[in-house]
Write an enzyme that holds these catalytic residues in place. Structure first.
Site, mmCIF file in Angstrom:
data_model
loop_
_atom_site.group_PDB
_atom_site.id
_atom_site.type_symbol
_atom_site.label_atom_id
_atom_site.label_comp_id
_atom_site.label_asym_id
_atom_site.label_seq_id
_atom_site.Cartn_x
_atom_site.Cartn_y
_atom_site.Cartn_z
ATOM 1 C CG ASP A 58 -2.192 1.136 1.382
ATOM 2 O OD1 ASP A 58 -2.271 1.303 0.258
ATOM 3 O OD2 ASP A 58 -3.010 1.232 2.319
ATOM 4 C CD GLU A 107 -5.523 -0.706 -1.173
ATOM 5 O OE1 GLU A 107 -4.974 -1.496 -0.493
ATOM 6 O OE2 GLU A 107 -6.822 0.222 -1.258
#
Length: 365
Positions: A16, A111
Protein backbone atom coordinates in the site's frame (compact mmCIF):
# COMPACT_ATOMS: atom_id res chain seq x y z
CA UNK A 1 -10.77 -42.19 6.61
CA UNK A 2 -10.10 -38.51 6.08
CA UNK A 3 -8.71 -38.00 2.56
CA UNK A 4 -8.60 -34.21 2.81
CA UNK A 5 -5.08 -32.86 2.37
CA UNK A 6 -4.20 -29.77 4.38
CA UNK A 7 -4.11 -26.50 2.48
CA UNK A 8 -0.51 -25.28 2.18
CA UNK A 9 0.20 -22.08 4.06
CA UNK A 10 0.21 -19.21 1.60
CA UNK A 11 2.46 -16.17 1.67
CA UNK A 12 0.47 -13.05 0.85
CA UNK A 13 1.88 -9.53 0.68
CA UNK A 14 -0.33 -6.45 0.63
CA UNK A 15 1.55 -3.40 -0.65
CA UNK A 16 0.00 0.00 0.00
CA UNK A 17 1.58 3.27 -1.12
CA UNK A 18 1.78 5.94 1.57
CA UNK A 19 -0.48 8.97 0.86
CA UNK A 20 0.04 8.15 -2.81
CA UNK A 21 -1.44 11.12 -4.72
CA UNK A 22 -0.17 13.64 -2.16
CA UNK A 23 3.28 12.03 -2.09
CA UNK A 24 3.56 12.22 -5.88
CA UNK A 25 2.74 15.93 -5.72
CA UNK A 26 5.32 16.53 -2.99
CA UNK A 27 7.90 14.53 -4.94
CA UNK A 28 7.34 16.62 -8.07
CA UNK A 29 7.17 19.99 -6.31
CA UNK A 30 9.81 20.44 -3.58
CA UNK A 31 7.99 23.53 -2.28
CA UNK A 32 5.15 21.27 -1.10
CA UNK A 33 7.34 18.95 0.95
CA UNK A 34 6.74 18.97 4.68
CA UNK A 35 3.56 21.00 4.26
CA UNK A 36 -0.10 20.04 4.80
CA UNK A 37 -1.36 19.16 1.34
CA UNK A 38 -4.69 18.00 -0.07
CA UNK A 39 -5.20 16.69 -3.57
CA UNK A 40 -8.62 17.83 -4.73
CA UNK A 41 -10.71 20.92 -5.35
CA UNK A 42 -10.77 23.81 -2.90
CA UNK A 43 -14.16 25.08 -4.11
CA UNK A 44 -17.23 25.02 -1.86
CA UNK A 45 -18.31 21.65 -3.28
CA UNK A 46 -14.79 20.22 -3.50
CA UNK A 47 -13.75 16.93 -1.91
CA UNK A 48 -10.34 15.79 -0.68
CA UNK A 49 -9.07 12.94 -2.86
CA UNK A 50 -5.92 12.43 -0.78
CA UNK A 51 -4.12 14.11 2.11
CA UNK A 52 -0.44 14.25 3.02
CA UNK A 53 0.62 13.00 6.42
CA UNK A 54 1.21 16.61 7.46
CA UNK A 55 -2.48 17.30 6.71
CA UNK A 56 -3.63 14.09 8.38
CA UNK A 57 -2.13 15.34 11.64
CA UNK A 58 -4.91 17.96 11.61
CA UNK A 59 -7.61 15.33 11.00
CA UNK A 60 -7.84 15.85 7.24
CA UNK A 61 -8.60 12.68 5.27
CA UNK A 62 -9.80 11.51 1.88
CA UNK A 63 -13.49 11.95 1.00
CA UNK A 64 -13.74 14.88 3.42
CA UNK A 65 -15.47 18.00 2.06
CA UNK A 66 -12.85 20.60 1.23
CA UNK A 67 -14.53 23.25 3.38
CA UNK A 68 -14.28 20.94 6.40
CA UNK A 69 -10.63 20.18 5.62
CA UNK A 70 -9.82 23.90 5.37
CA UNK A 71 -11.53 24.53 8.68
CA UNK A 72 -9.48 21.81 10.36
CA UNK A 73 -6.26 23.01 8.76
CA UNK A 74 -6.30 26.71 7.74
CA UNK A 75 -2.86 26.42 6.09
CA UNK A 76 -3.94 23.48 3.92
CA UNK A 77 -2.63 23.67 0.35
CA UNK A 78 -4.96 22.32 -2.36
CA UNK A 79 -3.49 20.81 -5.52
CA UNK A 80 -5.64 19.59 -8.46
CA UNK A 81 -5.27 15.87 -9.18
CA UNK A 82 -3.12 14.63 -12.08
CA UNK A 83 -4.47 11.15 -12.71
CA UNK A 84 -2.36 10.62 -15.81
CA UNK A 85 0.78 11.01 -13.66
CA UNK A 86 -0.58 8.77 -10.88
CA UNK A 87 -1.43 6.08 -13.43
CA UNK A 88 2.04 6.24 -14.95
CA UNK A 89 3.67 5.85 -11.51
CA UNK A 90 1.25 3.04 -10.69
CA UNK A 91 2.38 1.22 -13.85
CA UNK A 92 6.02 1.53 -12.72
CA UNK A 93 5.06 -0.05 -9.39
CA UNK A 94 3.15 -2.88 -11.12
CA UNK A 95 6.22 -3.66 -13.20
CA UNK A 96 8.23 -4.06 -9.99
CA UNK A 97 5.59 -6.44 -8.59
CA UNK A 98 5.75 -8.48 -11.81
CA UNK A 99 9.45 -9.17 -11.23
CA UNK A 100 8.45 -11.25 -8.20
CA UNK A 101 5.12 -12.91 -9.06
CA UNK A 102 2.47 -13.07 -11.79
CA UNK A 103 -0.17 -13.36 -9.06
CA UNK A 104 -0.94 -9.64 -8.61
CA UNK A 105 -4.41 -8.42 -7.70
CA UNK A 106 -4.62 -4.61 -7.93
CA UNK A 107 -7.20 -2.98 -5.66
CA UNK A 108 -6.57 0.55 -6.93
CA UNK A 109 -3.73 2.62 -8.36
CA UNK A 110 -1.87 2.53 -5.05
CA UNK A 111 -2.38 -0.91 -3.54
CA UNK A 112 -2.32 -4.57 -4.51
CA UNK A 113 -2.19 -8.11 -3.17
CA UNK A 114 0.69 -10.36 -4.21
CA UNK A 115 0.83 -14.11 -3.70
CA UNK A 116 4.54 -14.89 -3.28
CA UNK A 117 4.16 -18.47 -2.04
CA UNK A 118 5.94 -19.56 -5.20
CA UNK A 119 7.77 -16.54 -6.59
CA UNK A 120 9.94 -15.77 -9.57
CA UNK A 121 12.99 -15.01 -7.41
CA UNK A 122 12.89 -18.31 -5.56
CA UNK A 123 12.89 -16.46 -2.25
CA UNK A 124 11.52 -18.34 0.75
CA UNK A 125 10.92 -15.49 3.20
CA UNK A 126 8.00 -13.24 2.34
CA UNK A 127 9.17 -10.45 4.65
CA UNK A 128 12.39 -10.20 2.63
CA UNK A 129 10.39 -10.03 -0.59
CA UNK A 130 8.30 -7.20 0.84
CA UNK A 131 11.44 -5.34 1.93
CA UNK A 132 12.99 -5.71 -1.52
CA UNK A 133 9.83 -4.53 -3.26
CA UNK A 134 9.53 -1.47 -1.01
CA UNK A 135 13.20 -0.60 -1.52
CA UNK A 136 12.85 -0.93 -5.29
CA UNK A 137 9.71 1.24 -5.33
CA UNK A 138 11.65 3.90 -3.43
CA UNK A 139 14.59 3.63 -5.82
CA UNK A 140 12.49 3.79 -9.00
CA UNK A 141 9.76 6.26 -7.99
CA UNK A 142 11.14 8.09 -4.98
CA UNK A 143 8.00 7.15 -3.03
CA UNK A 144 7.43 5.24 0.19
CA UNK A 145 5.32 2.10 0.42
CA UNK A 146 4.12 0.08 3.39
CA UNK A 147 3.45 -3.66 3.37
CA UNK A 148 1.62 -6.32 5.30
CA UNK A 149 2.62 -9.96 5.19
CA UNK A 150 0.44 -12.85 6.30
CA UNK A 151 -1.07 -16.18 5.33
CA UNK A 152 -4.27 -14.71 3.87
CA UNK A 153 -5.55 -11.56 2.20
CA UNK A 154 -7.56 -10.22 5.14
CA UNK A 155 -4.65 -10.32 7.58
CA UNK A 156 -2.12 -9.04 5.02
CA UNK A 157 -4.37 -6.04 4.44
CA UNK A 158 -4.71 -5.42 8.17
CA UNK A 159 -0.95 -5.82 8.69
CA UNK A 160 -0.08 -3.18 6.09
CA UNK A 161 -1.69 -0.53 8.31
CA UNK A 162 0.22 -1.47 11.46
CA UNK A 163 3.52 0.30 10.77
CA UNK A 164 2.51 3.04 8.32
CA UNK A 165 4.07 5.08 6.91
CA UNK A 166 7.12 3.46 5.31
CA UNK A 167 7.01 0.26 7.33
CA UNK A 168 5.84 -3.31 7.25
CA UNK A 169 4.41 -5.87 9.63
CA UNK A 170 3.87 -9.62 9.73
CA UNK A 171 0.94 -11.56 11.16
CA UNK A 172 1.91 -15.22 11.46
CA UNK A 173 -0.51 -18.18 11.46
CA UNK A 174 0.16 -18.55 15.19
CA UNK A 175 -0.72 -14.92 15.93
CA UNK A 176 -3.55 -14.48 13.43
CA UNK A 177 -6.58 -15.64 15.48
CA UNK A 178 -5.51 -13.69 18.57
CA UNK A 179 -4.85 -10.55 16.53
CA UNK A 180 -8.37 -10.70 15.10
CA UNK A 181 -10.00 -11.35 18.47
CA UNK A 182 -8.54 -8.15 19.94
CA UNK A 183 -9.36 -5.96 16.93
CA UNK A 184 -12.45 -3.69 16.92
CA UNK A 185 -14.72 -4.80 14.08
CA UNK A 186 -14.98 -1.21 12.83
CA UNK A 187 -11.30 -1.55 11.83
CA UNK A 188 -11.89 -4.74 9.84
CA UNK A 189 -11.32 -4.38 6.10
CA UNK A 190 -14.72 -5.07 4.56
CA UNK A 191 -16.72 -3.73 7.50
CA UNK A 192 -17.95 -0.23 6.73
CA UNK A 193 -19.54 2.22 9.17
CA UNK A 194 -23.10 0.99 8.50
CA UNK A 195 -22.16 -2.68 9.00
CA UNK A 196 -20.15 -1.84 12.12
CA UNK A 197 -23.19 -0.07 13.56
CA UNK A 198 -25.42 -3.05 12.78
CA UNK A 199 -22.90 -5.34 14.45
CA UNK A 200 -22.80 -3.11 17.51
CA UNK A 201 -26.58 -3.48 17.88
CA UNK A 202 -26.03 -7.24 18.10
CA UNK A 203 -23.31 -6.80 20.72
CA UNK A 204 -20.46 -7.32 18.25
CA UNK A 205 -17.69 -4.80 18.85
CA UNK A 206 -14.52 -6.90 18.65
CA UNK A 207 -13.29 -9.90 16.72
CA UNK A 208 -13.90 -12.00 19.82
CA UNK A 209 -17.54 -10.88 19.89
CA UNK A 210 -17.84 -11.78 16.22
CA UNK A 211 -16.27 -15.18 16.84
CA UNK A 212 -18.93 -15.93 19.48
CA UNK A 213 -21.72 -15.76 16.88
CA UNK A 214 -22.74 -18.86 14.98
CA UNK A 215 -22.55 -19.17 11.21
CA UNK A 216 -26.35 -19.39 11.10
CA UNK A 217 -26.68 -16.14 13.07
CA UNK A 218 -24.25 -14.31 10.79
CA UNK A 219 -25.94 -15.60 7.63
CA UNK A 220 -29.35 -14.60 8.97
CA UNK A 221 -28.31 -11.05 9.83
CA UNK A 222 -25.57 -10.35 7.26
CA UNK A 223 -26.60 -12.51 4.30
CA UNK A 224 -23.88 -13.46 1.83
CA UNK A 225 -21.24 -11.77 3.99
CA UNK A 226 -22.02 -14.09 6.89
CA UNK A 227 -19.59 -16.90 5.97
CA UNK A 228 -16.83 -14.34 5.29
CA UNK A 229 -17.32 -12.74 8.72
CA UNK A 230 -17.43 -16.18 10.34
CA UNK A 231 -14.09 -17.07 8.76
CA UNK A 232 -12.16 -13.86 9.40
CA UNK A 233 -13.26 -13.89 13.06
CA UNK A 234 -11.12 -17.04 13.25
CA UNK A 235 -8.27 -15.66 11.16
CA UNK A 236 -9.47 -17.67 8.14
CA UNK A 237 -9.79 -16.17 4.66
CA UNK A 238 -9.74 -18.58 1.75
CA UNK A 239 -9.95 -15.94 -1.01
CA UNK A 240 -7.27 -16.39 -3.64
CA UNK A 241 -5.13 -13.60 -5.07
CA UNK A 242 -6.75 -13.27 -8.49
CA UNK A 243 -4.97 -11.35 -11.25
CA UNK A 244 -8.13 -11.72 -13.36
CA UNK A 245 -10.40 -10.16 -10.75
CA UNK A 246 -13.65 -9.14 -12.41
CA UNK A 247 -14.78 -5.55 -12.19
CA UNK A 248 -18.55 -5.25 -12.18
CA UNK A 249 -18.86 -1.67 -13.37
CA UNK A 250 -17.15 1.43 -14.72
CA UNK A 251 -18.48 4.81 -13.65
CA UNK A 252 -17.95 8.54 -13.36
CA UNK A 253 -19.71 11.17 -11.28
CA UNK A 254 -19.57 14.90 -10.69
CA UNK A 255 -20.63 17.23 -7.87
CA UNK A 256 -21.91 20.55 -9.21
CA UNK A 257 -20.81 23.98 -8.03
CA UNK A 258 -24.52 24.90 -7.83
CA UNK A 259 -27.55 22.64 -7.38
CA UNK A 260 -29.56 21.97 -10.54
CA UNK A 261 -33.34 22.06 -10.60
CA UNK A 262 -34.18 21.81 -14.31
CA UNK A 263 -34.22 18.58 -16.32
CA UNK A 264 -32.51 19.97 -19.43
CA UNK A 265 -29.62 21.40 -17.40
CA UNK A 266 -29.20 18.15 -15.49
CA UNK A 267 -29.39 16.06 -18.68
CA UNK A 268 -26.63 18.19 -20.23
CA UNK A 269 -24.36 17.21 -17.32
CA UNK A 270 -24.74 13.53 -18.21
CA UNK A 271 -22.89 13.96 -21.50
CA UNK A 272 -19.34 14.54 -20.16
CA UNK A 273 -19.81 11.71 -17.64
CA UNK A 274 -20.90 9.28 -20.37
CA UNK A 275 -18.04 10.44 -22.58
CA UNK A 276 -15.50 9.80 -19.82
CA UNK A 277 -16.82 6.26 -19.28
CA UNK A 278 -16.98 5.51 -23.00
CA UNK A 279 -13.50 6.88 -23.68
CA UNK A 280 -12.07 4.34 -21.27
CA UNK A 281 -14.23 1.56 -22.69
CA UNK A 282 -12.96 2.30 -26.20
CA UNK A 283 -9.34 2.12 -25.07
CA UNK A 284 -9.99 -1.22 -23.36
CA UNK A 285 -12.19 -2.61 -26.14
CA UNK A 286 -15.08 -3.29 -23.80
CA UNK A 287 -18.69 -2.29 -23.30
CA UNK A 288 -21.63 -3.11 -21.05
CA UNK A 289 -25.35 -3.80 -21.21
CA UNK A 290 -26.54 -1.94 -18.10
CA UNK A 291 -26.61 1.84 -17.69
CA UNK A 292 -27.23 3.25 -14.21
CA UNK A 293 -27.80 6.88 -13.26
CA UNK A 294 -27.12 8.04 -9.70
CA UNK A 295 -28.87 11.17 -8.47
CA UNK A 296 -27.87 12.84 -5.21
CA UNK A 297 -30.13 15.66 -4.02
CA UNK A 298 -29.32 18.81 -2.06
CA UNK A 299 -30.36 17.09 1.19
CA UNK A 300 -27.85 14.26 0.42
CA UNK A 301 -30.58 11.67 -0.17
CA UNK A 302 -30.05 9.79 -3.39
CA UNK A 303 -31.75 7.61 -5.98
CA UNK A 304 -30.52 5.27 -8.71
CA UNK A 305 -32.22 4.16 -11.91
CA UNK A 306 -30.96 1.38 -14.21
CA UNK A 307 -31.75 -0.02 -17.64
CA UNK A 308 -30.33 -3.21 -19.20
CA UNK A 309 -30.33 -3.79 -22.95
CA UNK A 310 -30.15 -7.05 -24.88
CA UNK A 311 -26.76 -6.10 -26.33
CA UNK A 312 -23.81 -4.06 -25.02
CA UNK A 313 -23.85 -0.32 -25.70
CA UNK A 314 -22.44 0.36 -29.18
CA UNK A 315 -21.71 4.09 -28.82
CA UNK A 316 -21.51 6.94 -26.37
CA UNK A 317 -24.75 8.24 -27.87
CA UNK A 318 -26.55 5.10 -26.68
CA UNK A 319 -25.27 5.62 -23.15
CA UNK A 320 -26.32 9.28 -23.18
CA UNK A 321 -29.79 8.39 -24.51
CA UNK A 322 -30.29 5.69 -21.88
CA UNK A 323 -29.01 7.89 -19.06
CA UNK A 324 -31.18 10.82 -20.14
CA UNK A 325 -34.27 8.61 -20.23
CA UNK A 326 -33.50 7.27 -16.77
CA UNK A 327 -32.99 10.78 -15.38
CA UNK A 328 -36.35 11.84 -16.79
CA UNK A 329 -38.08 9.18 -14.68
CA UNK A 330 -37.27 11.10 -11.48
CA UNK A 331 -38.35 14.51 -12.80
CA UNK A 332 -39.76 16.72 -11.32
CA UNK A 333 -36.89 16.37 -8.86
CA UNK A 334 -37.95 16.13 -5.23
CA UNK A 335 -35.02 18.42 -4.38
CA UNK A 336 -32.41 20.25 -6.47
CA UNK A 337 -29.67 17.91 -7.71
CA UNK A 338 -26.12 18.31 -6.34
CA UNK A 339 -24.46 15.27 -7.96
CA UNK A 340 -24.99 12.98 -10.94
CA UNK A 341 -23.23 9.73 -11.81
CA UNK A 342 -23.28 7.43 -14.85
CA UNK A 343 -22.20 3.79 -14.55
CA UNK A 344 -21.87 1.06 -17.18
CA UNK A 345 -22.08 -2.52 -15.90
CA UNK A 346 -22.67 -6.10 -17.12
CA UNK A 347 -19.26 -5.62 -18.72
CA UNK A 348 -17.98 -7.62 -21.66
CA UNK A 349 -14.97 -7.44 -23.96
CA UNK A 350 -17.10 -8.58 -26.88
CA UNK A 351 -19.12 -5.78 -28.48
CA UNK A 352 -21.56 -8.41 -29.79
CA UNK A 353 -22.29 -9.56 -26.25
CA UNK A 354 -21.07 -13.15 -26.47
CA UNK A 355 -18.46 -12.89 -23.74
CA UNK A 356 -19.56 -13.12 -20.12
CA UNK A 357 -16.51 -11.87 -18.26
CA UNK A 358 -13.65 -9.49 -18.75
CA UNK A 359 -10.49 -8.68 -16.81
CA UNK A 360 -10.46 -6.25 -13.93
CA UNK A 361 -10.27 -2.64 -15.04
CA UNK A 362 -8.31 0.00 -13.23
CA UNK A 363 -10.35 3.14 -13.76
CA UNK A 364 -10.12 6.14 -11.48
CA UNK A 365 -12.88 8.55 -12.37
Amino acid sequence: MNDMTPTPIRKIVHVDMDAFYASVEQRDNPELRGKPLAVGGSAARGVVAAASYEARAFGVHSAMPSVTAKRKCPDLIFVPPRFDVYKAVSQQIREIFAEYTPLIEPLSLDEAYLDVTENLKGMEIATEIAQEIRAKIKQVTGLNASAGISYNKFLAKMASDLNKPNGQAVITPKKGPGFVEALPVKKFHGVGPATAERMRKYGIETGLDLKSKSLAFLQEHFGKSGPYFYGIARGIDERQVRPDRIRKSVGAEDTFSEDIGELDLAAAELKPLAEKVWRYCEVQGISGKTVTVKIKYSDFTQATRSRTGALPMASVAEIIDAASALLATVYPFKRPVRLLGVTLSSLTNDRDGDSEEQPQLDLDL
